[in-house]
Design a protein around this motif. Structure first.
Motif, PDB file in Angstrom:
ATOM      1  N   LEU A   1       1.080   4.562  -2.679  1.00 32.30           N
ATOM      2  CA  LEU A   1       0.753   5.925  -2.245  1.00 32.30           C
ATOM      3  C   LEU A   1       1.426   6.951  -3.137  1.00 32.30           C
ATOM      4  CD1 LEU A   1       1.176   6.140   1.654  1.00 32.30           C
ATOM      5  CD2 LEU A   1      -0.950   6.297   0.364  1.00 32.30           C
ATOM      6  N   ASP A   2       0.915   8.151  -3.091  1.00 31.03           N
ATOM      7  CA  ASP A   2       1.605   9.261  -3.740  1.00 31.03           C
ATOM      8  C   ASP A   2       3.015   9.371  -3.139  1.00 31.03           C
ATOM      9  OD1 ASP A   2       1.005  12.046  -5.252  1.00 31.03           O
ATOM     10  OD2 ASP A   2       2.328  12.357  -3.528  1.00 31.03           O
TER      11      ASP A   2
ATOM     12  N   SER B   1      -7.043   1.599   5.731  1.00 27.95           N
ATOM     13  CA  SER B   1      -8.001   0.738   5.025  1.00 27.95           C
ATOM     14  C   SER B   1      -7.421  -0.657   4.800  1.00 27.95           C
ATOM     15  CB  SER B   1      -8.387   1.383   3.692  1.00 27.95           C
ATOM     16  OG  SER B   1      -7.242   1.498   2.885  1.00 27.95           O
TER      17      SER B   1
ATOM     18  N   LYS C   1      -4.625   7.737   6.881  1.00 27.45           N
ATOM     19  CA  LYS C   1      -6.043   7.459   6.637  1.00 27.45           C
ATOM     20  C   LYS C   1      -6.179   6.422   5.520  1.00 27.45           C
ATOM     21  CE  LYS C   1     -10.304  10.060   6.124  1.00 27.45           C
ATOM     22  NZ  LYS C   1     -10.890  11.391   5.862  1.00 27.45           N
ATOM     23  N   LYS C   2      -5.375   6.601   4.497  1.00 27.01           N
ATOM     24  CA  LYS C   2      -5.432   5.675   3.375  1.00 27.01           C
ATOM     25  C   LYS C   2      -4.888   4.296   3.778  1.00 27.01           C
ATOM     26  CE  LYS C   2      -5.138   5.838  -1.526  1.00 27.01           C
ATOM     27  NZ  LYS C   2      -5.083   6.751  -2.659  1.00 27.01           N
ATOM     28  N   LEU C   3      -3.828   4.293   4.547  1.00 26.61           N
ATOM     29  CA  LEU C   3      -3.207   3.024   4.938  1.00 26.61           C
ATOM     30  C   LEU C   3      -4.080   2.222   5.891  1.00 26.61           C
ATOM     31  CD1 LEU C   3       0.528   4.122   5.412  1.00 26.61           C
ATOM     32  CD2 LEU C   3      -0.407   2.728   3.564  1.00 26.61           C
TER      33      LEU C   3
ATOM     34  N   ARG D   1      -3.161  12.302   5.933  1.00 31.12           N
ATOM     35  CA  ARG D   1      -3.846  11.732   4.758  1.00 31.12           C
ATOM     36  C   ARG D   1      -3.327  10.322   4.445  1.00 31.12           C
ATOM     37  NH1 ARG D   1      -3.347  16.971   0.852  1.00 31.12           N
ATOM     38  NH2 ARG D   1      -4.479  18.399   2.187  1.00 31.12           N
ATOM     39  N   ALA D   2      -2.023  10.189   4.561  1.00 27.95           N
ATOM     40  CA  ALA D   2      -1.429   8.879   4.238  1.00 27.95           C
ATOM     41  C   ALA D   2      -1.913   7.812   5.215  1.00 27.95           C
ATOM     42  CB  ALA D   2       0.089   8.988   4.276  1.00 27.95           C
TER      43      ALA D   2
ATOM     44  N   TRP E   1       3.575  11.544  -0.095  1.00 28.99           N
ATOM     45  CA  TRP E   1       2.993  11.009   1.146  1.00 28.99           C
ATOM     46  C   TRP E   1       3.863   9.871   1.670  1.00 28.99           C
ATOM     47  CZ3 TRP E   1      -3.031  10.284   0.380  1.00 28.99           C
ATOM     48  CH2 TRP E   1      -3.597  11.517   0.019  1.00 28.99           C
TER      49      TRP E   1
ATOM     50  N   ALA F   1       0.842  -1.211   0.000  1.00 27.24           N
ATOM     51  CA  ALA F   1       0.000   0.000   0.000  1.00 27.24           C
ATOM     52  C   ALA F   1       0.875   1.258   0.000  1.00 27.24           C
ATOM     53  CB  ALA F   1      -0.930  -0.015   1.212  1.00 27.24           C
TER      54      ALA F   1
END
Lengths: 228, 186
Positions: free
Chosen positions: B128-129, B173, B169-171, B166-167, B132, B124
């Motif tokens: 990511l960007d 998941s 939050k995405k991780l 933000r990172a 990030w 993941a």
């Protein structure tokens, strides 16, 4: 249990959370969020990474050193040391030079006395010619060229009279040591040329040779600086 | 035969003494970015080669560890990221080193669940960007402070915090229930 107590419990990272904590997390979205973040950070913080291969440190350090440095370290160190301590004479000649604007000053000259070493193969023992080159600034990758006259040879290089190599010069004094073998006993000169980023400087290093009996002639020599 | 500039030996020793304590950290960080052990070693070696002529500068650095990581990061961007982004060079983008986790999983059955989660997280992360990912790798994985991360990446502390938020939050998941099972069956 309140949020403060719940977070404290979570931070203790106990494998089995108590019933009160679970009950609190069930009804408190913020603490659930906090617990998830804590779990994420803990996993990231312990993310494994492979160990570098064997001898990694020695290998990368060795590779990082300039070629001239590695060469002197790996191949020539023993020989140079032996040679340094067993020299027939030592001639220290200070040459002041600065690239790209060359400056010259009267070179300091000092002839150190030493004991002549027995000649081998019909030739005299090598003479240590030490040249000190002063530069105003560091010069990375400077090209050093040495031209020897007919009567001289560099120990270990046979009849090769032209040598070129790259070296990084530090700002300030840099010392070059040449193990010179004498084929005849005339006073002679070694031409040294230093090139860096398009600029270059040549200078002649006079070599006063020991007499046939192995005595040193403690004469003063004069170096010439020639800006070309 | 020729010993040129005897002072160099001392300089070499000083350079070695300065950087040696940080080499493993540099390698680890290089690996985090490149996801390839050989590339990581090459990157560290390249950085050291460029740093040797700047030995004097190194001696003046107060916190050498983060400073070296900053140099390493810049070199990584120059050598890997820009090349990967080039329309001419079709090099594959950075992908997670799954093989390494596979080895670890075989060797360490007891930590299977944790390692599996970490493998998923690593994948993941690589998706990511980049901006990030850099923040997460430095802050959460390697434990640098927000201030140090800001200094290494040459961005503001505020930007570090917002990217981190933000990172994460995405991780998160990735850690949701069911994720591991779904991947483990593949």
């Amino acid at each position: 249990m309140n949020c403060c107590q719940a977070r404290h419990e979570l931070e203790l990272m106990q494998r089995e959370n108590n019933r009160a904590l679970l009950k609190h997390l069930h009804r408190c979205g913020e603490c659930r969020e906090y617990a998830e973040e804590l779990r994420l950070v803990n996993l990231l913080r312990t993310m494994p990474a492979p160990e570098p291969s064997a001898q990694f440190e020695a290998r990368v350090l060795e590779a990082a050193l300039p070629t001239s440095c590695k060469k002197s370290r790996n191949q020539d160190r023993t020989r140079v040391r032996t040679w340094q301590f067993a020299t027939a004479a030592s001639l220290l000649l200070a040459v002041f030079a600065a690239l790209p604007h060359w400056q010259s000053s009267a070179p300091a000259m000092d002839i150190a006395s030493g004991e002549a070493v027995a000649a081998d193969s019909g030739m005299q023992a090598p003479l240590a010619v030490n040249v000190s080159v002063d530069t105003a600034r560091a010069m990375e990758g400077a090209m050093i060229s040495v031209s020897l006259p007919e009567g001289l040879a560099l120990d270990g290089y046979g009849d090769q009279r032209e040598l070129r190599w790259r070296a990084n010069l530090d700002a300030g004094a840099n010392r070059l040591t040449l193990p010179v073998r004498v084929r005849n006993e005339r006073r002679t000169e070694i031409l040294i040329r230093i090139e860096h980023q398009g600029a270059h400087k040549e200078f002649y290093v006079p070599v006063d040779l020991p007499s046939a009996a192995g005595r040193l002639e403690n004469r003063r020599a004069v170096s010439e600086l020639q800006a070309i | 035969m020729i010993e040129f500039f005897r002072g160099r030996a001392a300089r070499e020793d000083r350079f070695t003494a300065l950087v040696r304590p940080h080499l493993r950290l540099m390698h680890r960080m290089a690996y985090r970015w490149t996801q390839d052990q050989r590339d990581a070693e090459d990157l560290v070696q390249d950085v050291l080669t460029h740093l040797f002529p700047r030995s004097g500068e190194l001696e003046a650095v107060e916190k050498l560890g983060p400073w070296l990581i900053k140099v390493l990061y810049r070199r990584y961007v120059d050598l890997f990221r820009r090349r990967a982004n080039s329309p001419i060079d079709e090099s594959a983008p950075c992908i997670s080193d799954d093989a390494y986790f596979q080895e670890q999983l075989q060797d360490d059955r007891n930590r299977f669940h944790q390692l599996e989660l970490q493998r998923l997280l690593n994948r993941a992360l690589m998706e990511l960007d980049e901006s990030w990912r850099d923040v997460v790798l430095l802050h959460d994985v390697e434990g640098y402070t927000a201030l140090e991360v800001a200094e290494i990446l040459d961005i503001s502390v505020g930007t570090v915090k917002s990217r981190l938020h933000r990172a994460r939050k995405k991780l998160k998941s990735v850690l949701e229930p069911g994720t591991v099972k779904a991947v483990a069956t593949c």
